[in-house]
Enzyme design. Sequence first.
Site, short mmCIF file in Angstrom:
data_model
loop_
_atom_site.label_atom_id
_atom_site.label_comp_id
_atom_site.label_asym_id
_atom_site.label_seq_id
_atom_site.Cartn_x
_atom_site.Cartn_y
_atom_site.Cartn_z
CE LYS A 139 -1.96 2.47 3.21
NZ LYS A 139 -1.76 3.81 2.60
CB SER A 146 4.09 8.06 12.50
OG SER A 146 2.87 7.37 12.31
CB VAL A 183 0.94 4.42 12.05
CG1 VAL A 183 0.46 3.34 11.11
CG2 VAL A 183 0.03 5.63 11.94
CD GLU A 185 12.98 3.53 8.68
OE1 GLU A 185 12.81 4.37 9.59
OE2 GLU A 185 13.09 3.81 7.49
CB CYS A 200 12.58 8.33 9.49
SG CYS A 200 13.40 7.36 8.24
CD GLU A 252 9.93 11.45 13.06
OE1 GLU A 252 8.91 10.78 13.27
OE2 GLU A 252 10.91 11.06 12.41
P1 ADP Z 1 2.48 10.26 8.47
O1 ADP Z 1 1.88 10.62 9.79
O2 ADP Z 1 3.81 10.83 8.26
O3 ADP Z 1 1.55 10.43 7.29
P2 ADP Z 1 1.87 7.54 8.85
O4 ADP Z 1 2.61 6.65 9.76
O5 ADP Z 1 0.52 8.01 9.25
O6 ADP Z 1 2.81 8.73 8.54
O7 ADP Z 1 1.72 6.87 7.41
C1 ADP Z 1 2.63 5.96 6.84
C2 ADP Z 1 1.86 4.89 6.09
O8 ADP Z 1 1.05 4.19 7.02
C3 ADP Z 1 0.89 5.42 5.04
O9 ADP Z 1 0.88 4.53 3.94
C4 ADP Z 1 -0.43 5.40 5.76
O10 ADP Z 1 -1.55 5.31 4.90
C5 ADP Z 1 -0.30 4.15 6.59
N1 ADP Z 1 -1.18 4.09 7.77
C6 ADP Z 1 -1.67 5.12 8.50
N2 ADP Z 1 -2.44 4.67 9.50
C7 ADP Z 1 -2.47 3.32 9.40
C8 ADP Z 1 -3.08 2.26 10.15
N3 ADP Z 1 -3.85 2.52 11.21
N4 ADP Z 1 -2.86 0.99 9.76
C9 ADP Z 1 -2.06 0.71 8.72
N5 ADP Z 1 -1.47 1.65 7.97
C10 ADP Z 1 -1.65 2.94 8.30
#
Ligand code: ADP
Length: 496
Positions: free
Chosen positions: A188, A242, A245, A264, A298, A395
């Site tokens: 994804k 992040s 997440v 990561e 990062c 961060e």
């Molecule tokens: P940022 O806050 O910098 O956008 P995220 O960690 O939210 O970074 O996003 C990194 C990736 O994780 C993206 O592909 C995002 O769609 C996906 N993502 C965000 N939330 C979830 C979740 N609850 N489960 C799985 N993937 C997620």
Amino acid sequence: MALTVELNTPITGPYTQPIGLFINNEWVEGVDKKKFEVINPATEEVITSVCEGTEKDVDLAVAAARKAFNTTWRAISPGERSRLILKLADLAEKNAELLAAVESLDNGKSITLARGDVGAVIGCIRYYGGWADKIEGKTLDIAPDMFNYTRPEPIGVCGQIIPWNFPLLMLAWKIGPALATGNTIVMKSAEQTPLSALVFAGLVKEAGFPPGVFNLISGFGKTAGAAISAHMDIDKVAFTGSTIVGRSIMKAAAASNLKKVTLELGGKSPNIVFNDADIEQAISWVNFGIYYNHGQTCCAGTRIFVQEGIYDKFLEAFKERAQKNKVGDPFHHETFQGPQVSQLQFDRIMGYIQSGKEEGAKVEIGGERHGDKGYFIKPTVFSNVTPDMKIMREEIFGPVAAIAKFKDEEEVIRMGNDSNYGLAAAVHTRDLNTAIRVSNALQAGTVWVNCYNLLHHQMPFGGYKESGIGRELGEAALANYTQNKSVAIRLGGALF
Ligand code: ADP
């Protein structure tokens, strides 16, 4: 519904952009026939809309990946896997300029940086193409009447969730080791930056990979991303993004089928400049450490610790250097810093800048938006930053440097390690002993000496502490995508 649109970049001119989901080597519109808009962060205008994948599409992609894993992909020899991966690297090279231009358009990074990313993408994929037929087990001499060996086997269907800061590079880091070791993939992309991965998926098909080996879903984290991490038929999930997440992905993996997890995550990396450093060089690397990719890295060197003997001189010269970073149109060849990726990120960063001001840090330069259109933020330097301030602990993911003074080695090691994160660090000194002692003492997955941000596909990358689990790149990444089978063969007769 048409699954391509005609787009234009200032570098390549018109090109055909796929917008469908890529499942089983076919472009499809998605079960719910939903779409979402893709924004150009330099202009805030809509570039196009792409198909949105949801849980049902993840199911279809997983079924295709499972079938390929059990049939075609398994039947292919490692040498043939290698040939396909190397062909994919060649195709990426042939289309390098288009990939870089689409990356710039969608992410906002300067074309110069995007070209650098694509070079690294090609290098990474080619490197793992070389590994595919060099993955070996061991024979174990256990007893004269036994023949024992280990066999590294692929894990199976791998879910891979990538972020928006290096859309193509993160794709390459993830697919390289996964394909080399014989896994199949449901990836994804990030909802902010789906375009370059879609162009890349076309190359996977062109290279001749069997259907279902690589599947790509454009979509959102809470829907498609969550469906991957909770899926009962995905054997492993690899995530870059992040820390918050990352935690939810690990929870979902544990609550579903205990799929293997590599993460990561974030960082708050210390960049340490000693009195005896080559100050010109150090300034250049500290500048690159924090402002590269607009601070959206990062491993960015966000906490800058400068020894007291050179602090004043360093600060003045560093401010001057940072103000020379050209901020503006990503497609201008002199631009170093483009816009932040989205309104949300822009607002988050401005929130951190505000908190720095409120908590008593001094804005030396920047601290405000650049221009009146696009998500641009001026390179920002805060001095007088204390360890408890939010801008020193959290961060920011933007062009915001926090500078503090230190007295001696012992103190700066303590300051450097005073973080929940442990992704990277750097030391600038002319003294080899200091460099090695401090590198050994810092709790970080990567330490740079007299440089910064010099990543390479041969060098493992990953985090200590809350910066992650597992290592990407290098030989180390192969372990994330294989599981060892131990085989014990009895040569003698029955024991009882
Ligand atoms: P940022 O806050 O910098 O956008 P995220 O960690 O939210 O970074 O996003 C990194 C990736 O994780 C993206 O592909 C995002 O769609 C996906 N993502 C965000 N939330 C979830 C979740 N609850 N489960 C799985 N993937 C997620």
